[in-house]
Design a protein around this motif. Structure first.
Motif, short mmCIF file in Angstrom:
data_model
loop_
_atom_site.label_atom_id
_atom_site.label_comp_id
_atom_site.label_asym_id
_atom_site.label_seq_id
_atom_site.Cartn_x
_atom_site.Cartn_y
_atom_site.Cartn_z
N LEU A 11 -29.45 65.75 39.54
CA LEU A 11 -28.27 65.01 39.07
C LEU A 11 -27.03 65.78 39.43
N LEU A 12 -26.10 65.10 40.08
CA LEU A 12 -24.87 65.77 40.48
C LEU A 12 -23.67 64.94 40.03
N HIS A 13 -22.67 65.61 39.49
CA HIS A 13 -21.45 64.90 39.07
C HIS A 13 -20.28 65.44 39.88
N GLY A 14 -19.21 64.64 39.93
CA GLY A 14 -18.04 65.05 40.71
C GLY A 14 -18.29 64.92 42.20
N VAL A 15 -19.17 64.00 42.59
CA VAL A 15 -19.48 63.82 44.02
C VAL A 15 -18.65 62.66 44.57
N ASP A 16 -17.76 63.00 45.48
CA ASP A 16 -16.89 62.00 46.11
C ASP A 16 -17.63 61.46 47.34
N ALA A 17 -17.85 60.14 47.33
CA ALA A 17 -18.60 59.51 48.43
C ALA A 17 -17.93 59.73 49.78
N THR A 18 -16.63 59.96 49.77
CA THR A 18 -15.92 60.09 51.04
C THR A 18 -15.90 61.53 51.56
N ARG A 19 -16.54 62.43 50.79
CA ARG A 19 -16.59 63.83 51.21
C ARG A 19 -17.97 64.43 50.98
N MET A 20 -18.93 63.61 50.62
CA MET A 20 -20.20 64.13 50.11
C MET A 20 -20.99 64.97 51.12
N LYS A 21 -20.79 64.72 52.41
CA LYS A 21 -21.60 65.49 53.38
C LYS A 21 -21.25 66.98 53.32
N LEU A 22 -20.11 67.31 52.70
CA LEU A 22 -19.70 68.72 52.59
C LEU A 22 -20.05 69.32 51.23
N HIS A 23 -20.60 68.51 50.33
CA HIS A 23 -20.93 69.01 49.00
C HIS A 23 -21.98 70.11 49.12
N PRO A 24 -21.79 71.24 48.40
CA PRO A 24 -22.72 72.36 48.57
C PRO A 24 -24.19 72.00 48.33
N ASP A 25 -24.44 71.06 47.42
CA ASP A 25 -25.84 70.69 47.15
C ASP A 25 -26.37 69.61 48.09
N LEU A 26 -25.49 69.08 48.92
CA LEU A 26 -25.92 67.97 49.78
C LEU A 26 -25.84 68.28 51.26
N GLN A 27 -25.07 69.31 51.60
CA GLN A 27 -24.76 69.49 53.03
C GLN A 27 -25.98 69.78 53.89
N TRP A 28 -27.07 70.23 53.26
CA TRP A 28 -28.27 70.50 54.06
C TRP A 28 -29.29 69.39 53.93
N ARG A 29 -28.97 68.38 53.15
CA ARG A 29 -29.99 67.39 52.82
C ARG A 29 -29.91 66.16 53.72
N LYS A 30 -31.06 65.55 53.96
CA LYS A 30 -31.11 64.29 54.70
C LYS A 30 -31.97 63.32 53.88
N PHE A 31 -31.66 62.03 54.01
CA PHE A 31 -32.30 61.06 53.13
C PHE A 31 -32.84 59.86 53.91
N ASP A 32 -33.88 59.23 53.30
CA ASP A 32 -34.42 57.99 53.87
C ASP A 32 -33.60 56.78 53.44
N ARG A 33 -33.06 56.86 52.23
CA ARG A 33 -32.22 55.77 51.73
C ARG A 33 -31.00 56.38 51.04
N ILE A 34 -29.82 55.87 51.42
CA ILE A 34 -28.59 56.26 50.73
C ILE A 34 -28.00 54.98 50.15
N ILE A 35 -27.87 54.95 48.83
CA ILE A 35 -27.55 53.69 48.15
C ILE A 35 -26.21 53.81 47.41
N TYR A 36 -25.36 52.86 47.66
CA TYR A 36 -24.13 52.76 46.86
C TYR A 36 -24.03 51.30 46.39
N ASN A 37 -24.26 51.09 45.11
CA ASN A 37 -24.19 49.74 44.56
C ASN A 37 -22.78 49.43 44.09
N PHE A 38 -22.25 48.38 44.60
CA PHE A 38 -20.95 47.86 44.19
C PHE A 38 -19.84 48.91 44.22
N PRO A 39 -19.60 49.43 45.41
CA PRO A 39 -18.49 50.38 45.54
C PRO A 39 -17.19 49.71 45.12
#
Ligand SMILES: C[S@@+](CC[C@H](N)C(=O)[O-])C[C@H]1O[C@@H](n2cnc3c(N)ncnc32)[C@H](O)[C@@H]1O
Length: 321
Positions: A78-106
């Motif tokens: 669980l991560l808070h303070g994650v900006d969808a427009t900058r998330m690829k640089l987030h320290p906990d996400l920058q090394w991660r790759k996903f099969d599904r990336i979901i944003y419901n009702f932006p």
């Protein structure tokens, strides 16, 4: 779930499987993540995020604390303070790759009438930034999903056009039915009544994949073309660490928390495959890719430890210890 033949089967909820690595972006009260976790019986495969801080989330949404507690116990990150427009640089996400990336009702918040061009511009810029980031965070064959209203001013967001700017192409657009996701409650997320639902009306899930003509994409065409089968049919992919390690990591994720013969056997078989593939792709060099995978593995191990600790606490609690 173990079948009578002792093989583990993935569990599905609509488009999502317990075998997918799933990133959820812009969650409200985390009830969508909760709904998936309930269906999968676990959440080790999920990273669920909100823009708001933890404190703000539990203040805004009545059920958020319980949903987050359950997700954490089920192994979600669980991560808070994650900006969808900058998330690829987030320290906990920058090394991660996903099969599904979901944003419901932006939605970028209530700053005027929804048909106002400036307001539409804000929403579009949020979605555009989300696509730009998500396009860098997909595994081979991965998909970006946006659920969105398709009537009135919402169709003027032209989300397909926004996706195409990040080399994402529409795979399909299917009706979104809230009843497909038990426990999910769509939230306004902003204004004086963030915990209220907004009327859904006609809405769809837009599924995007990286375009095969993408200049950014280094995904081999045979993988893109076999998107649904998620099979790797052509072994001639030079320097492709993902191809080398995919089954091993998938199997390791799937086997977390499981015991018995199949655990050791299946992971060992997958490691043998990795070894064979390393021999085929000669030389295999990109150290960064190896490091990414090792970090992913370390992250999964950490989450597993938290999950097991929580389970032990629950058992202690049951026995009044
Ligand atoms: C209409 S609400 C939908 C909430 C939730 N996805 C749902 O389906 O109930 C829009 C959400 O987008 C989030 N949001 C707005 N700007 C964001 C950004 N830059 N990055 C991540 N999330 C954002 C808000 O915090 C809010 O939770």
């Amino acid at each position: 779930m173990k079948t009578m033949y002792g093989v583990y089967e993935a569990k599905w909820l609509k488009h999502y499987s317990s075998d997918h690595e799933i990133l959820l972006v812009g969650e409200g009260d985390f009830s969508f993540s909760f709904s998936l976790a309930k269906a999968f019986g676990s959440a080790f495969n999920m990273v669920a995020t909100s823009l708001d801080s933890y404190e703000l989330v539990i203040k805004k949404y009545q059920r958020a604390r319980t949903n987050l507690q359950t997700l954490s116990e089920c192994g979600a990150q669980l991560l808070h303070g994650v900006d969808a427009t900058r998330m690829k640089l987030h320290p906990d996400l920058q090394w991660r790759k996903f099969d599904r990336i979901i944003y419901n009702f932006p939605h970028a918040g209530f700053s005027g009438k929804e048909d106002n061009q400036l307001v539409i511009g804000k929403h579009r810029s949020l979605v555009r930034g989300f696509f730009e980031n998500a396009s860098h965070m997909l595994r081979p064959g991965g998909e970006v999903h946006v659920s969105h209203k398709t009537t009135g001013p919402f169709q003027n967001w032209r989300i397909e056009e926004l996706a195409s700017k990040s080399f994402l192409t529409l795979l399909e657009c299917v009706e979104f039915k809230i009843s497909d996701y038990p426990s999910y409650q769509n939230k306004r997320g902003d204004g004086s009544r963030p915990d209220d639902a907004f009327p859904l009306g006609k809405c769809s899930t837009f599924k995007f994949i990286l375009s095969s003509t993408s200049k950014k994409s280094n995904i081999p065409h045979h993988i893109l073309n076999n998107n649904h089968q998620q099979q790797f049919v052509n072994p001639c992919v030079p320097n492709d660490c993902v191809w080398i390690f995919k089954e091993y990591f998938d199997q390791a994720c799937l086997m977390f928390g499981k015991d018995d013969y199949y655990l050791c056997h299946s992971v060992r078989v997958m490691l043998e495959k990795v070894f064979e593939r390393c021999n085929i792709t000669n030389p295999v060099n990109p150290m960064n890719d190896y490091l990414n995978h090792v970090k992913e593995l370390r992250d999964l191990s950490n989450r597993r430890i938290v999950y097991l600790q929580n389970r032990l606490r629950e058992i202690d609690h049951q026995f009044g210890l």
